[in-house]
Design a protein around this motif. Sequence first.
Motif, PDB file in Angstrom:
ATOM      1  N   ILE A  71      14.170 -20.521 -26.141  1.00  0.00           N
ATOM      2  CA  ILE A  71      14.436 -21.437 -24.902  1.00  0.00           C
ATOM      3  C   ILE A  71      13.926 -20.508 -23.654  1.00  0.00           C
ATOM      4  N   LYS A  72      14.412 -19.289 -23.679  1.00  0.00           N
ATOM      5  CA  LYS A  72      13.669 -18.263 -22.464  1.00  0.00           C
ATOM      6  C   LYS A  72      12.194 -18.370 -22.729  1.00  0.00           C
ATOM      7  N   THR A  75      11.115 -21.563 -21.513  1.00  0.00           N
ATOM      8  CA  THR A  75      11.309 -21.884 -19.887  1.00  0.00           C
ATOM      9  C   THR A  75      10.306 -21.272 -19.305  1.00  0.00           C
ATOM     10  N   ASP A  76       9.832 -19.913 -19.676  1.00  0.00           N
ATOM     11  CA  ASP A  76       8.978 -19.132 -19.113  1.00  0.00           C
ATOM     12  C   ASP A  76       7.313 -19.809 -18.896  1.00  0.00           C
ATOM     13  N   TYR A  88       8.124 -28.639 -22.928  1.00  0.00           N
ATOM     14  CA  TYR A  88       9.459 -29.297 -22.650  1.00  0.00           C
ATOM     15  C   TYR A  88       9.991 -30.082 -23.886  1.00  0.00           C
ATOM     16  N   ARG A  91      11.341 -27.279 -25.965  1.00  0.00           N
ATOM     17  CA  ARG A  91      12.678 -26.752 -25.598  1.00  0.00           C
ATOM     18  C   ARG A  91      13.697 -27.723 -25.642  1.00  0.00           C
ATOM     19  N   TYR A  95      17.179 -27.032 -27.441  1.00  0.00           N
ATOM     20  CA  TYR A  95      18.288 -27.207 -26.844  1.00  0.00           C
ATOM     21  C   TYR A  95      19.348 -28.211 -27.783  1.00  0.00           C
ATOM     22  N   ARG A 104      20.448 -32.676 -20.888  1.00  0.00           N
ATOM     23  CA  ARG A 104      19.614 -31.532 -20.584  1.00  0.00           C
ATOM     24  C   ARG A 104      18.470 -31.795 -21.717  1.00  0.00           C
ATOM     25  N   ASP A 108      14.296 -32.825 -20.542  1.00  0.00           N
ATOM     26  CA  ASP A 108      13.284 -32.172 -20.879  1.00  0.00           C
ATOM     27  C   ASP A 108      12.187 -33.276 -21.774  1.00  0.00           C
TER      28      ASP A 108
END
Length: 188
Positions: A71-72, A75-76, A88, A91, A95, A104, A108
Amino acid sequence: MSTRDSKLVDVLFTSELVRDQISGTYSAYNTDQHGSPKHESVYDKSTLAKLKQREIHAVAAAEQGQVDDAIKQLTDIIVEYPSYASAYNNRAQAYRLQDASSSRVIADLDCAIKCAHDDQTLGQAYTQKAIVLKALGNQDDAFFNFSQGAKCGNSVAKTAASKENPYAKLCGQMVSQAMKQLHTPSRD
C-alpha cells in the motif's frame, strides 16, 4: 426445442446489444467530448515501463503478505503520478486484502475508472468495483459495473453481467414456466 427457439433463447440471454439496451448501459463509457473511448496514455513509454516495474514490486510485496508495504509503494506512485489508474486499481486490491473499509476500496476504484486510458485497466476496475458492491448487497450498481467491465472486454464481467441481468432472470423464469406448460398435458 427447435433450432429457431434455441437461437431465440441465445439472443435473449447472451446478446450484449439486447442486454445493454434493456439495462440502459449501452451508452459510451469513459469518453471524450466526441464520444470516443479514451485509449491514449498520458505517459511516455519510458515512464510507463518504470511505473509498471514499481507496480510489480508492490504487487509482489502484497503477494508475500507485506500488504502495508505494498500500500505504501502504491501510494507513493499515486502521489507522484496521480492519474496512473493501474496503481489505484492495485491499491484497492491491497486494501481488500487488508480488509479495509469498502468506501476506501471503492474510492480507489472510482479513481482508477476516472483515470483509465485503456480497456484492460478500465474493465478490471469496473469488475472489481462490481464484486465489492455485490458483496455489500448493492445488486443494481454491481450489475451496472459488471456490464461496464464486460464492455471493456473483461471475461469475468461478461459472465457475471449475463448471470446478474435481472431481465434475463425474469425472462428465464417466464421461459421455464412456458416450457413446463407446454410439456405438461392439461387436465381438461
